[in-house]
Scaffold this active site. Sequence first.
Site, PDB file in Angstrom:
ATOM      1  N   CYS A 164       0.806  -1.226   0.000  1.00  0.00           N
ATOM      2  CA  CYS A 164       0.000   0.000   0.000  1.00  0.00           C
ATOM      3  C   CYS A 164       0.841   1.279   0.000  1.00  0.00           C
ATOM      4  O   CYS A 164       0.308   2.364  -0.238  1.00  0.00           O
ATOM      5  CB  CYS A 164      -0.966   0.000   1.179  1.00  0.00           C
ATOM      6  SG  CYS A 164      -2.156  -1.338   1.090  1.00  0.00           S
ATOM      7  N   HIS A 216      -3.293   7.527   2.286  1.00  0.00           N
ATOM      8  CA  HIS A 216      -3.674   6.195   1.800  1.00  0.00           C
ATOM      9  C   HIS A 216      -5.023   5.855   2.426  1.00  0.00           C
ATOM     10  O   HIS A 216      -5.267   6.127   3.596  1.00  0.00           O
ATOM     11  CB  HIS A 216      -2.617   5.169   2.203  1.00  0.00           C
ATOM     12  CG  HIS A 216      -3.071   3.767   1.966  1.00  0.00           C
ATOM     13  ND1 HIS A 216      -3.599   3.362   0.755  1.00  0.00           N
ATOM     14  CD2 HIS A 216      -3.103   2.669   2.777  1.00  0.00           C
ATOM     15  CE1 HIS A 216      -3.931   2.083   0.837  1.00  0.00           C
ATOM     16  NE2 HIS A 216      -3.643   1.643   2.055  1.00  0.00           N
ATOM     17  N   ASN A 222      -9.985   0.044   0.041  1.00  0.00           N
ATOM     18  CA  ASN A 222      -8.529   0.160   0.002  1.00  0.00           C
ATOM     19  C   ASN A 222      -8.030  -0.382  -1.342  1.00  0.00           C
ATOM     20  O   ASN A 222      -8.068  -1.587  -1.586  1.00  0.00           O
ATOM     21  CB  ASN A 222      -7.940  -0.639   1.176  1.00  0.00           C
ATOM     22  CG  ASN A 222      -6.420  -0.556   1.241  1.00  0.00           C
ATOM     23  OD1 ASN A 222      -5.774  -0.112   0.296  1.00  0.00           O
ATOM     24  ND2 ASN A 222      -5.858  -0.996   2.343  1.00  0.00           N
TER      25      ASN A 222
HETATM   26  N1  COA Z   1     -17.913  -8.629   9.584  1.00  0.00           N
HETATM   27  C1  COA Z   1     -18.338  -8.921  10.824  1.00  0.00           C
HETATM   28  N2  COA Z   1     -17.519  -9.236  11.836  1.00  0.00           N
HETATM   29  C2  COA Z   1     -16.198  -9.254  11.564  1.00  0.00           C
HETATM   30  C3  COA Z   1     -15.683  -8.948  10.298  1.00  0.00           C
HETATM   31  C4  COA Z   1     -16.593  -8.642   9.283  1.00  0.00           C
HETATM   32  N3  COA Z   1     -16.212  -8.332   8.027  1.00  0.00           N
HETATM   33  N4  COA Z   1     -14.346  -9.038  10.353  1.00  0.00           N
HETATM   34  C5  COA Z   1     -14.016  -9.375  11.604  1.00  0.00           C
HETATM   35  N5  COA Z   1     -15.140  -9.509  12.343  1.00  0.00           N
HETATM   36  C6  COA Z   1     -15.255  -9.865  13.748  1.00  0.00           C
HETATM   37  C7  COA Z   1     -14.055 -10.605  14.262  1.00  0.00           C
HETATM   38  O1  COA Z   1     -14.147 -11.968  13.941  1.00  0.00           O
HETATM   39  C8  COA Z   1     -14.137 -10.345  15.734  1.00  0.00           C
HETATM   40  O2  COA Z   1     -15.074 -11.210  16.291  1.00  0.00           O
HETATM   41  P1  COA Z   1     -14.802 -11.898  17.719  1.00  0.00           P
HETATM   42  O3  COA Z   1     -14.680 -10.747  18.687  1.00  0.00           O
HETATM   43  O4  COA Z   1     -16.013 -12.710  17.894  1.00  0.00           O
HETATM   44  O5  COA Z   1     -13.535 -12.657  17.558  1.00  0.00           O
HETATM   45  C9  COA Z   1     -14.718  -8.935  15.807  1.00  0.00           C
HETATM   46  O6  COA Z   1     -15.304  -8.680  14.525  1.00  0.00           O
HETATM   47  C10 COA Z   1     -13.688  -7.875  16.112  1.00  0.00           C
HETATM   48  O7  COA Z   1     -12.577  -8.098  15.283  1.00  0.00           O
HETATM   49  P2  COA Z   1     -11.335  -7.151  15.319  1.00  0.00           P
HETATM   50  O8  COA Z   1     -10.320  -7.655  14.344  1.00  0.00           O
HETATM   51  O9  COA Z   1     -10.902  -6.905  16.728  1.00  0.00           O
HETATM   52  O10 COA Z   1     -11.986  -5.811  14.787  1.00  0.00           O
HETATM   53  P3  COA Z   1     -11.335  -4.407  14.699  1.00  0.00           P
HETATM   54  O11 COA Z   1     -12.117  -3.431  15.456  1.00  0.00           O
HETATM   55  O12 COA Z   1      -9.853  -4.441  14.939  1.00  0.00           O
HETATM   56  O13 COA Z   1     -11.544  -4.055  13.161  1.00  0.00           O
HETATM   57  C11 COA Z   1     -10.308  -4.038  11.110  1.00  0.00           C
HETATM   58  C12 COA Z   1     -10.960  -4.905  12.184  1.00  0.00           C
HETATM   59  C13 COA Z   1      -9.657  -4.980  10.099  1.00  0.00           C
HETATM   60  C14 COA Z   1     -11.371  -3.216  10.433  1.00  0.00           C
HETATM   61  C15 COA Z   1      -9.260  -3.126  11.775  1.00  0.00           C
HETATM   62  O14 COA Z   1      -8.427  -3.864  12.633  1.00  0.00           O
HETATM   63  C16 COA Z   1      -8.417  -2.434  10.752  1.00  0.00           C
HETATM   64  O15 COA Z   1      -8.878  -1.617  10.004  1.00  0.00           O
HETATM   65  N6  COA Z   1      -7.103  -2.713  10.726  1.00  0.00           N
HETATM   66  C17 COA Z   1      -6.224  -2.169   9.746  1.00  0.00           C
HETATM   67  C18 COA Z   1      -6.376  -2.958   8.486  1.00  0.00           C
HETATM   68  C19 COA Z   1      -5.781  -2.254   7.318  1.00  0.00           C
HETATM   69  O16 COA Z   1      -5.985  -1.080   7.153  1.00  0.00           O
HETATM   70  N7  COA Z   1      -5.072  -3.004   6.497  1.00  0.00           N
HETATM   71  C20 COA Z   1      -4.487  -2.511   5.323  1.00  0.00           C
HETATM   72  C21 COA Z   1      -3.347  -1.626   5.658  1.00  0.00           C
HETATM   73  S1  COA Z   1      -2.642  -1.011   4.208  1.00  0.00           S
END
Ligand code: COA
Length: 322
Positions: free
Chosen positions: A114, A249, A279
Amino acid sequence: MSRRSLLVGSGKYLPARVVTNDELSSRVDTSDEWIRTRTGICQRHVADNGETCVSMAVEAARNALADAGLDASAIDLVIVGTSTPDQAFPSVAVRVLGELGTTGGYGFDVSAACSGFIYALSVADGLIRAGSARGALVIGSEVYSRILDWEDRTTSVLFGDGAGAVVLRASEPGEAERGILATHLHADGSVGDILYVDGAVGLREHSGYLRMNGREVFRHAVSKLASSVDEVLESVGLGYQDVSWLVPHQANIRIIEGVAKKLQMSMEQVVVTVDRHANTSAASIPLALDEARRDGRIRSGDLVLMEALGGGLTWGSALVRM
Ligand code: COA
């Protein structure tokens, strides 16, 4: 004054097919509400079989050249930031040169996930300043739909396809107040396992999928992007109040808001496309920049700050006087 790289045009290409959060909810256990509140994403564009990393890069490049009012003959360098090339080689960049009918130039791809556009912009700027190129196309083109595990709700909802491009040209004497003021690049291979692809990408079949520890990536993004924006501003003796626009980004609206808060900027000064594009990795910054240049928000003389973090980890920032 020494030579600078002026940003004189921008362009984009987005596949026609739009996939909404509701459509994804019919395939995996997710919901529009979950995706919107955690990421700010409402929809993404997804390439069809006829759309490739090269074809999208070529369309974005043509669009950017038209915006710059330049013919392809003005380009002697093409750099494409991509982590989803159609083939191992030829590079996407050289295929773009071929499609544009340019035989006198050179080109190559940059793989920095990215951060690919920031990396490519920095390398192009260095080559222009060194006198090794006069006109450059810097492109981000990505087909992440081909490296997503569509059964995995933790990654498939986050990404989209598209391409963005900018045209750089070497400044003439007297023009050097504008252009790319500074770029800073970083990498930390010790945390490569929090965001990676477990194979490669190809036109014919899947051989690798994107894997991510979202929480860890989020944590690194907030801290590393905050220090990166300070670093680039300090390097040229400018402060938060000097920045006209943040073009970040587009990974997650919460990360974007965190950087804007750090910069003491109102969200009115931040270009946001993550809601509509999701993204698009290396394509996200040039896509956002093009949108805000074309709708008249970003104008000549504005100071634009760009930043990105991606798999590697890689991260970096760029400061451009338009
Ligand atoms: N729909 C519903 N539930 C989902 C889900 C989806 N698409 N994806 C994950 N979950 C669930 C998980 O399984 C978890 O459930 P659990 O508590 O029963 O285990 C719960 O939601 C929370 O997951 P978590 O990973 O803690 O959520 P979060 O608040 O951290 O949000 C992201 C997840 C991915 C949105 C967040 O961590 C993020 O944006 N990270 C950066 C990712 C990124 O930008 N990557 C590219 C960088 S270039």
